[in-house]
Every structure is written in C-alpha cells, then in structure tokens.
Design a protein around this motif. Structure first.
Motif, PDB file in Angstrom:
ATOM      1  N   PHE A 111       0.836  -1.198   0.000  1.00 35.37           N
ATOM      2  CA  PHE A 111       0.000   0.000   0.000  1.00 35.37           C
ATOM      3  C   PHE A 111       0.873   1.251   0.000  1.00 35.37           C
ATOM      4  O   PHE A 111       0.544   2.252  -0.646  1.00 35.37           O
ATOM      5  CB  PHE A 111      -0.918  -0.008   1.219  1.00 35.37           C
ATOM      6  CG  PHE A 111      -1.918   1.106   1.241  1.00 35.37           C
ATOM      7  CD1 PHE A 111      -3.002   1.105   0.390  1.00 35.37           C
ATOM      8  CD2 PHE A 111      -1.772   2.166   2.125  1.00 35.37           C
ATOM      9  CE1 PHE A 111      -3.930   2.144   0.414  1.00 35.37           C
ATOM     10  CE2 PHE A 111      -2.688   3.202   2.161  1.00 35.37           C
ATOM     11  CZ  PHE A 111      -3.775   3.191   1.298  1.00 35.37           C
ATOM     12  N   GLY A 112       2.001   1.186   0.713  1.00 32.66           N
ATOM     13  CA  GLY A 112       2.929   2.315   0.717  1.00 32.66           C
ATOM     14  C   GLY A 112       3.498   2.576  -0.669  1.00 32.66           C
ATOM     15  O   GLY A 112       3.652   3.734  -1.076  1.00 32.66           O
ATOM     16  N   THR A 139       3.033   5.999  -2.960  1.00 36.54           N
ATOM     17  CA  THR A 139       4.144   6.749  -3.542  1.00 36.54           C
ATOM     18  C   THR A 139       3.832   7.144  -4.972  1.00 36.54           C
ATOM     19  O   THR A 139       4.063   8.287  -5.398  1.00 36.54           O
ATOM     20  CB  THR A 139       5.432   5.909  -3.502  1.00 36.54           C
ATOM     21  OG1 THR A 139       5.755   5.608  -2.136  1.00 36.54           O
ATOM     22  CG2 THR A 139       6.587   6.660  -4.137  1.00 36.54           C
ATOM     23  N   VAL A 140       3.253   6.195  -5.733  1.00 32.29           N
ATOM     24  CA  VAL A 140       2.904   6.472  -7.127  1.00 32.29           C
ATOM     25  C   VAL A 140       1.740   7.454  -7.208  1.00 32.29           C
ATOM     26  O   VAL A 140       1.749   8.394  -8.005  1.00 32.29           O
ATOM     27  CB  VAL A 140       2.555   5.165  -7.856  1.00 32.29           C
ATOM     28  CG1 VAL A 140       2.128   5.451  -9.292  1.00 32.29           C
ATOM     29  CG2 VAL A 140       3.746   4.204  -7.844  1.00 32.29           C
ATOM     30  N   SER A 188       0.068  15.139  -7.167  1.00 32.50           N
ATOM     31  CA  SER A 188       0.691  16.248  -6.439  1.00 32.50           C
ATOM     32  C   SER A 188       0.627  17.564  -7.193  1.00 32.50           C
ATOM     33  O   SER A 188       0.590  18.626  -6.585  1.00 32.50           O
ATOM     34  CB  SER A 188       2.155  15.908  -6.125  1.00 32.50           C
ATOM     35  OG  SER A 188       2.883  15.699  -7.329  1.00 32.50           O
ATOM     36  N   ASP A 189       0.620  17.509  -8.541  1.00 31.62           N
ATOM     37  CA  ASP A 189       0.641  18.740  -9.324  1.00 31.62           C
ATOM     38  C   ASP A 189      -0.749  19.298  -9.596  1.00 31.62           C
ATOM     39  O   ASP A 189      -0.880  20.307 -10.283  1.00 31.62           O
ATOM     40  CB  ASP A 189       1.356  18.482 -10.664  1.00 31.62           C
ATOM     41  CG  ASP A 189       2.835  18.162 -10.461  1.00 31.62           C
ATOM     42  OD1 ASP A 189       3.394  17.437 -11.303  1.00 31.62           O
ATOM     43  OD2 ASP A 189       3.409  18.640  -9.454  1.00 31.62           O
ATOM     44  N   LEU A 217      -5.147  11.728   1.736  1.00 31.63           N
ATOM     45  CA  LEU A 217      -5.051  11.006   0.469  1.00 31.63           C
ATOM     46  C   LEU A 217      -5.060   9.500   0.706  1.00 31.63           C
ATOM     47  O   LEU A 217      -5.684   8.745  -0.051  1.00 31.63           O
ATOM     48  CB  LEU A 217      -3.772  11.422  -0.268  1.00 31.63           C
ATOM     49  CG  LEU A 217      -3.543  10.785  -1.645  1.00 31.63           C
ATOM     50  CD1 LEU A 217      -4.698  11.096  -2.582  1.00 31.63           C
ATOM     51  CD2 LEU A 217      -2.226  11.285  -2.243  1.00 31.63           C
ATOM     52  N   GLU A 218      -4.370   9.032   1.751  1.00 31.18           N
ATOM     53  CA  GLU A 218      -4.342   7.605   2.057  1.00 31.18           C
ATOM     54  C   GLU A 218      -5.747   7.083   2.337  1.00 31.18           C
ATOM     55  O   GLU A 218      -6.135   6.004   1.849  1.00 31.18           O
ATOM     56  CB  GLU A 218      -3.429   7.336   3.255  1.00 31.18           C
ATOM     57  CG  GLU A 218      -1.957   7.506   2.986  1.00 31.18           C
ATOM     58  CD  GLU A 218      -1.507   8.961   3.086  1.00 31.18           C
ATOM     59  OE1 GLU A 218      -2.382   9.848   3.278  1.00 31.18           O
ATOM     60  OE2 GLU A 218      -0.296   9.207   2.978  1.00 31.18           O
ATOM     61  N   ASP A 219      -6.523   7.827   3.110  1.00 28.59           N
ATOM     62  CA  ASP A 219      -7.876   7.385   3.429  1.00 28.59           C
ATOM     63  C   ASP A 219      -8.782   7.433   2.204  1.00 28.59           C
ATOM     64  O   ASP A 219      -9.692   6.611   2.057  1.00 28.59           O
ATOM     65  CB  ASP A 219      -8.466   8.238   4.545  1.00 28.59           C
ATOM     66  CG  ASP A 219      -7.926   7.861   5.917  1.00 28.59           C
ATOM     67  OD1 ASP A 219      -7.234   6.825   6.013  1.00 28.59           O
ATOM     68  OD2 ASP A 219      -8.183   8.598   6.891  1.00 28.59           O
TER      69      ASP A 219
END
Length: 255
Positions: free
Chosen positions: A24-25, A29-30, A36-37, A49-51
C-alpha cells in the motif's frame, strides 16, 4: 462524524486493498506523484489522500452502497461520491507499451454485470453486462492491457479489435481460446468434420490449455472484488474500476 476505517490503522489495509501495508505504501508513492501537481480549488478534502485511496478500494472490494460506505469513513454520501469519481481514474492501470521480443501474452474476455444500460447489453449470462478484454503476461501473470468495455452481446473476436486491446498488443505473440476465429491469435486446433486431430495437435492443445488457464486464475482473483459482480457506476466508471483492480492485483502479485 468520526470514521471507523482509516489507513492509519494497518489492519484495515489488507481486507480492503488486498495489499500488505508495504505494498500500500508503494501504491501511495505512485499516487502522490500523479496527483501532487493538481491545483487545489474549492473546499479541501475532509480525508487524507491515504484514506481516500482506501475508500475507493473499499468501495470496489465490498460494493457497498455509498450510503453504507460513507459513515464508515466519517464522510457524507456526496463526499464519498466525489472521492470515487476523482480518484478512480488516478488508480487506473496504465497499459504496457513495450514487450520483450520473446514475450508470450494471454487474452480472454470477461463479462461484468453493469447497471448502466448505455454501455451494457444483455449477454449470455442473462444480465446487462460489459465485455472486457484482459491481457496478461504468461510468465508473470501480471495484467498488461485492459481493453475498453463494450456491450456484452458482442463476441470476443470483435471486442478484441474494437476495444483497443489488439492495437496495444501489436505483433506480440498472444494466446487465446477458440472464440477468436479470424484473428492472428494462437488458438487450439479444431477437429474438422469426419477427421481426427493428429497426435501432435492433441499434445499442442493440452499444452495450450494449461497455459491459457493462467488467465482464468487471474479472473478468479479479480472477481473477489465484488464490484465486478454488479457494477453500479455509470459511464467510464466500470472501466476505471477494472483498471484500478488490475493495478492492485499487479501490486499484490509482485509483492
């Protein structure tokens, strides 16, 4: 409203993503690199974002309605809907554009019951479905290409060409079952009326069947995601769900 499910608790990750916390990590990352932009407009997201990624995966995995799923993450139904619409395409598998010279691929079609009748048609499973052409690498069993969904009443050989899967594969050797006549795919030998297959042809068919069974194993794992048993998403939603699940399958298989 406090949520029950959160990515900050590792025990929730595997049941809803099929990934280990480490996998999941890698996914995060991807995803962070891809989103991000994006400019931030309007109200900020109420979930990290993870949730949000976990919410999308949980929706695909359980096929709960948004009214059932949203309270588990402590958000409203409309917020959950926006998260799925926004992040679903971000999690989609990108088709592989280059293959090894000695690569062997396997293709097969699968029907996904889909409630949006503008993209689905009644098919041999007696339900309105979409036909998805899935191509895997015969050695690794990783999904490399998923064609665009077409109505489920079309046969595989037609969907193979019209979905974009054929163009994505190019001239790479690809194995298929007997449902792709008139294509350049490697299919089993067929017995003509009044004739018997030669011994070498029977041997080749047995080998072909063993190798082609690998794509059935991939389908069995992907159909654990309940949204592929009854998809309520509209428009490109079923396509994004299939691509996203394929990406999570690859991450899980690659460890």
């Amino acid at each position: 409203m406090a949520g029950v499910i959160t990515a900050s608790e590792p025990s929730w990750i595997a049941p809803f993503t099929g990934l280990s916390p480490r996998g999941f990590g890698k996914l995060m990352t991807v995803v962070r690199r891809e989103v991000s932009d994006e400019p931030r407009r309007g109200r900020p997201w109420s979930l990290t974002l993870e949730d949000r990624v976990l919410l999308v995966a949980a929706y695909w995995r359980t096929n709960l309605t948004l009214r059932q799923l949203a309270p588990l993450f402590g958000v409203s139904k409309s917020a959950a809907d926006r998260i799925i619409d926004h992040l679903g395409p971000q999690l989609a598998l990108q088709p592989r554009r280059r293959f090894r010279k000695d690569a062997v691929l396997i293709v097969d079609g699968t029907l996904v019951p889909t409630r949006d009748h503008t993209v689905a048609e009644q098919s041999k499973n007696y339900r309105y479905s979409t036909n998805h052409q899935v191509v895997i690498d015969a050695d690794t069993q990783l999904v490399v290409v998923v064609g665009r969904p077409l109505p489920g009443n079309r046969n595989d050989c037609k969907v193979w060409e019209e979905s974009g899967a054929k163009d994505a594969v190019g001239k790479t050797m690809t194995i298929a079952d007997g449902g792709y006549p008139g294509t350049d795919l490697v299919m089993p030998h067929r017995r003509r009326k009044g004739e018997e297959l030669a011994d070498w042809q029977q041997t080749h068919n047995k080998s072909h069947k063993r190798v082609r069974a690998r794509v059935e194993h991939v389908f069995a794992r992907m159909k654990c995601w309940k949204i592929l048993r009854d998809c309520r998403l509209k428009g490109d939603g079923v396509h994004h769900a299939m691509l996203g699940i394929a990406r999570l399958h690859n991450l899980d298989l690659a460890g």
